[in-house]
Design a protein around this motif. Sequence first.
Motif, PDB file in Angstrom:
ATOM      1  N   LEU A 167       0.834  -1.211   0.000  1.00  0.00           N
ATOM      2  CA  LEU A 167       0.000   0.000   0.000  1.00  0.00           C
ATOM      3  C   LEU A 167       0.865   1.256   0.000  1.00  0.00           C
ATOM      4  O   LEU A 167       0.496   2.272  -0.604  1.00  0.00           O
ATOM      5  CB  LEU A 167      -0.932  -0.008   1.203  1.00  0.00           C
ATOM      6  CG  LEU A 167      -2.024  -1.080   1.190  1.00  0.00           C
ATOM      7  CD1 LEU A 167      -2.925  -0.928   2.413  1.00  0.00           C
ATOM      8  CD2 LEU A 167      -2.845  -1.006  -0.084  1.00  0.00           C
ATOM      9  N   SER A 220      -7.725   1.918  -6.479  1.00  0.00           N
ATOM     10  CA  SER A 220      -7.797   2.151  -5.041  1.00  0.00           C
ATOM     11  C   SER A 220      -9.042   1.516  -4.442  1.00  0.00           C
ATOM     12  O   SER A 220      -8.989   0.933  -3.351  1.00  0.00           O
ATOM     13  CB  SER A 220      -7.785   3.655  -4.753  1.00  0.00           C
ATOM     14  OG  SER A 220      -6.619   4.262  -5.265  1.00  0.00           O
ATOM     15  N   GLY A 244      -8.991  -1.445  -1.697  1.00  0.00           N
ATOM     16  CA  GLY A 244      -9.613  -1.167  -0.407  1.00  0.00           C
ATOM     17  C   GLY A 244     -10.656  -2.199  -0.030  1.00  0.00           C
ATOM     18  O   GLY A 244     -10.672  -2.702   1.104  1.00  0.00           O
ATOM     19  N   HIS A 261      -8.955  -5.469   0.799  1.00  0.00           N
ATOM     20  CA  HIS A 261      -8.269  -5.403   2.089  1.00  0.00           C
ATOM     21  C   HIS A 261      -9.257  -5.492   3.249  1.00  0.00           C
ATOM     22  O   HIS A 261      -9.021  -6.219   4.229  1.00  0.00           O
ATOM     23  CB  HIS A 261      -7.477  -4.094   2.153  1.00  0.00           C
ATOM     24  CG  HIS A 261      -6.382  -4.119   3.162  1.00  0.00           C
ATOM     25  ND1 HIS A 261      -5.939  -2.979   3.814  1.00  0.00           N
ATOM     26  CD2 HIS A 261      -5.638  -5.131   3.661  1.00  0.00           C
ATOM     27  CE1 HIS A 261      -4.959  -3.289   4.643  1.00  0.00           C
ATOM     28  NE2 HIS A 261      -4.755  -4.589   4.577  1.00  0.00           N
ATOM     29  N   ASN A 292     -14.651   3.984   5.136  1.00  0.00           N
ATOM     30  CA  ASN A 292     -13.385   3.298   4.919  1.00  0.00           C
ATOM     31  C   ASN A 292     -13.106   3.079   3.443  1.00  0.00           C
ATOM     32  O   ASN A 292     -11.956   3.170   2.996  1.00  0.00           O
ATOM     33  CB  ASN A 292     -13.387   1.953   5.646  1.00  0.00           C
ATOM     34  CG  ASN A 292     -13.402   2.110   7.148  1.00  0.00           C
ATOM     35  OD1 ASN A 292     -13.188   3.201   7.677  1.00  0.00           O
ATOM     36  ND2 ASN A 292     -13.678   1.027   7.855  1.00  0.00           N
ATOM     37  N   THR A 293     -14.136   2.763   2.669  1.00  0.00           N
ATOM     38  CA  THR A 293     -13.931   2.627   1.222  1.00  0.00           C
ATOM     39  C   THR A 293     -13.480   3.945   0.613  1.00  0.00           C
ATOM     40  O   THR A 293     -12.579   3.979  -0.238  1.00  0.00           O
ATOM     41  CB  THR A 293     -15.232   2.140   0.560  1.00  0.00           C
ATOM     42  OG1 THR A 293     -15.653   0.916   1.164  1.00  0.00           O
ATOM     43  CG2 THR A 293     -15.018   1.914  -0.929  1.00  0.00           C
ATOM     44  N   TYR A 327      -9.767   4.717   1.257  1.00  0.00           N
ATOM     45  CA  TYR A 327      -8.755   4.099   0.408  1.00  0.00           C
ATOM     46  C   TYR A 327      -8.466   4.916  -0.841  1.00  0.00           C
ATOM     47  O   TYR A 327      -7.517   4.622  -1.561  1.00  0.00           O
ATOM     48  CB  TYR A 327      -9.180   2.688   0.010  1.00  0.00           C
ATOM     49  CG  TYR A 327      -8.864   1.651   1.063  1.00  0.00           C
ATOM     50  CD1 TYR A 327      -7.629   1.041   1.114  1.00  0.00           C
ATOM     51  CD2 TYR A 327      -9.810   1.304   2.019  1.00  0.00           C
ATOM     52  CE1 TYR A 327      -7.319   0.098   2.078  1.00  0.00           C
ATOM     53  CE2 TYR A 327      -9.528   0.366   2.999  1.00  0.00           C
ATOM     54  CZ  TYR A 327      -8.285  -0.227   3.024  1.00  0.00           C
ATOM     55  OH  TYR A 327      -7.981  -1.160   3.985  1.00  0.00           O
ATOM     56  N   LEU A 338      -4.978   6.369  -1.678  1.00  0.00           N
ATOM     57  CA  LEU A 338      -3.993   5.712  -2.539  1.00  0.00           C
ATOM     58  C   LEU A 338      -3.914   6.410  -3.886  1.00  0.00           C
ATOM     59  O   LEU A 338      -2.820   6.621  -4.438  1.00  0.00           O
ATOM     60  CB  LEU A 338      -4.363   4.235  -2.734  1.00  0.00           C
ATOM     61  CG  LEU A 338      -4.430   3.367  -1.477  1.00  0.00           C
ATOM     62  CD1 LEU A 338      -4.951   1.979  -1.830  1.00  0.00           C
ATOM     63  CD2 LEU A 338      -3.063   3.263  -0.828  1.00  0.00           C
ATOM     64  N   LEU A 369      -4.368   3.325   7.101  1.00  0.00           N
ATOM     65  CA  LEU A 369      -5.178   2.318   6.420  1.00  0.00           C
ATOM     66  C   LEU A 369      -5.142   0.983   7.144  1.00  0.00           C
ATOM     67  O   LEU A 369      -6.132   0.242   7.157  1.00  0.00           O
ATOM     68  CB  LEU A 369      -4.691   2.150   4.981  1.00  0.00           C
ATOM     69  CG  LEU A 369      -4.957   3.320   4.031  1.00  0.00           C
ATOM     70  CD1 LEU A 369      -4.379   3.037   2.659  1.00  0.00           C
ATOM     71  CD2 LEU A 369      -6.453   3.601   3.926  1.00  0.00           C
ATOM     72  N   GLU A 406      -8.778   1.084   8.880  1.00  0.00           N
ATOM     73  CA  GLU A 406      -9.609   0.411   7.878  1.00  0.00           C
ATOM     74  C   GLU A 406      -9.468  -1.108   7.897  1.00  0.00           C
ATOM     75  O   GLU A 406     -10.414  -1.808   7.540  1.00  0.00           O
ATOM     76  CB  GLU A 406      -9.254   0.931   6.480  1.00  0.00           C
ATOM     77  CG  GLU A 406      -9.918   2.239   6.103  1.00  0.00           C
ATOM     78  CD  GLU A 406      -9.350   3.432   6.853  1.00  0.00           C
ATOM     79  OE1 GLU A 406     -10.087   4.405   7.077  1.00  0.00           O
ATOM     80  OE2 GLU A 406      -8.161   3.366   7.209  1.00  0.00           O
TER      81      GLU A 406
END
Length: 852
Positions: free
Chosen positions: A396, A535, A539, A542, A752-753, A756, A759, A825, A829
Amino acid sequence: MGSMFRSEEVALVQLFLPTGAAYTCVSQLGELGLVEFRDLNASVSAFQRRFVVDVRRCEELGKTFTFLQEEVRRAGLALAPPEGLLPAPPPRDLLRIQEETDRLAQELRDVRGNQQALRTQLHELQLHAAVLGQGQGQGHGPPVASSYTDGPSERTPLLQSPGGPHQDLRVNFVAGAVELHKAAALERLLWRACRGFLIASFREMEQQLEDPVTGEPAPWMTFVISYWGEQIGQKIRKITDCFHCHVFPFAEQEEARRGALQQLQQVLGETERFLSQVLGRVQRLLPPWQVQVRKMKAVYLALNQCSVSATHKCLIAEAWCATRDLPTLQQALQDSSSEAGVSAVVHRIPCRDMPPTLIRTTRFTASFQGIVDAYGVGRYQEVNPAPYTIITFPFLFAVMFGDVGHGLLMFLFALAMVLAEDRPSVKKAQNEIWQTFFGGRYLLLLMGLFSVYTGFIYNECFSRATVIFPSGWSVAAMANQSGWSDAFLAEHPLLTLDPNVTGVFLGPYPFGIDPVWSLAVNHLSFLNSFKMKMSVILGVTHMAFGVVLGIFNHVHFGQLHRLPLETLPELVFLLGLFGYLVFLVVYKWLRVSAASAASAPSILIHFINMFLFSRSPTNRPLFPGQEVVQSTLVVLALAMVPILLLGTPLFLSRQHRRHRRRRADQQPWQRTVSAWQCGPVGGWGLLMLLVSPLYQDETKTGLLDSPDAGWGSDEEKAGCPGDQEKAEFVLSDVLMHQAIHTIEFCLGCISNTASYLRLWALSLAHAQLSEVLWAMVLNNGLRMSREIGVAAVVLVPIFAAFAVLTVAILLVMEGLSAFLHALRLHWVEFQNKFYSGTGYKLSPFTFNVEDE
């Protein structure tokens, strides 16, 4: 790998240490670093414990050691680290160390007790030696001064022949030293006050002397004044007193002056030799004494945490120890207590508290485990995120920092630290910033390596594209089939490559981004779309992986009801909404070709219509039945919310009622036995205390294991049967806790999405900063070198500035920014999906920290 996946099994053990061998046993445990003692005297103050007198003696010795260490430091010397392994000394050696330490301290106090007077005397002796050294250059016979009979005149000689009228007068001398800045004023005042009836010789000392008050070096001027007459002598002495001069007796004969100088040098030499001898003994003896007394104090502090048996024949201790280390612990105790005649006994006892977390690390895994522990130490036997962080964290980071050149510089810097990690000078460096980089050298190594990989995917090396494979776009085919003429090219500075023209688009680039995009005007727009979708994919993947890791926690702790009531609804909610978004992105990449790209539907519009249960006439669907699938997924995701909110509390409430009914049907004597087995010390501990003499032979060969009630429950606590009844089950508290968890997860899936997307943002920022630095610095330098014609003169400073800015801005500042965002992250996240971080580390009793 098993230890890295989750913490090792830790047992609570009870130690029965014979009183005569308790000190030796604990000392051996400190050398091994296997157990963490529990304080069995928490209700007893520190002043009422058994070994408080010994602890105080060690503390008093520590104060004396501090005084000796300060004296060594003031002398400009250093204490060398002790050589070899120094065990904790026997208690009888403490008196010897204390006596020798007090004697050395008293000698130093005697020397330093009158420190200011000694310094002043030394200063006086050095000045006197310099004055006598000046006197060695004087003539053998004393000069004869004369007075002026006809008034002062510049042409009147100061010295007359020995046969003059004043041949019966004796010439006297005044010798001394004065500070350099006062010498000129002193000489003028002497000349004017004495009207020249003197001969003064001033000479600056070659070596500066340390001021006895301030301790700073200062220059001095020595003088020798010859005069005759008592009145002149009185004036000279008063003037020198006013200037705070140091006046010394001056011998007229050279032999006397030489003898006085030699005597002063002998005094100075003896003083310095005496001080050096005392400090030398301190340098030799203090380091090992410090280590030994620290170990002794640590042993007594550990013994203060033990309780005393009723017969006062043994000490009872409780400690946490890894299960795999129990045989080593037993063998160490047997070896340490062999001389006492009675072997120490160790056995496991049931535990009600959550054991500490023990995860063994290596040089490679220590930095990654440190990242996880900085968020919070995992609770006992919880899934450890560190093994996955070894891959996901550098990756990441590299997504935000992708550049072949910058990643290669970081990789080489970390590789140099890895290759030099065993050098003592590198390990003992005191610079805090260097220690930070050196501690994370393996982390930096993987970050640089992954950055090189993503740099090849982005096709960026110091913001420049490289041509590794042939481009998938053909300009020649476009020019031949479009009929571009010179007039057309003159009128259109920007040309468009049409993939619908035959031979223009030959296929995708084999690896990474096609270098032709670096020449395109819409290069930034293309990268925006690519990195933003990338990204989101990374995300969602992950976060889903974090939810899946929670399954291992539920299975390990026996909380199988959480699989259908929490994990499954979480996966359905996450993948039904944002997993579907990832599916749309991948499906569009696979089904939409370059020829139909202009009429491709918008994924964003479809995703918005999914929540609005509507459709857009201008945005055609990607596949048949898309509206039905989207509506079903939204309804299914919303249906998971009440399951997440009420499933676990209702199940726990039903289980609690069933357990109370079963408890009510249990006989009273059965409850008494259960409570006896789970007391503060434990019935097994009392039984072992009674029968330990009978089992001494068995304990020499193995452990006497006792039943362990285990640990792990829905409420994340340990206990024997009967512990859960003591804590009243409150449904409202469980509902509140579950409501917080449900709201946090559902809203967190959205936030949280979106998080990401950093990135994408930081990757573009890094690329644009590299582009600006190249265009504004190095590119202008190359252009200037072509115009001037002298490349070396211009390129050397330009390239130096480019290198400094690259390291300072792109490597350090941008690297730190990407590091912090990758850290966030993982902490927020990823880890909050399965990792609580509410545990505490196993801190074994060890002497390694004491030695440092």
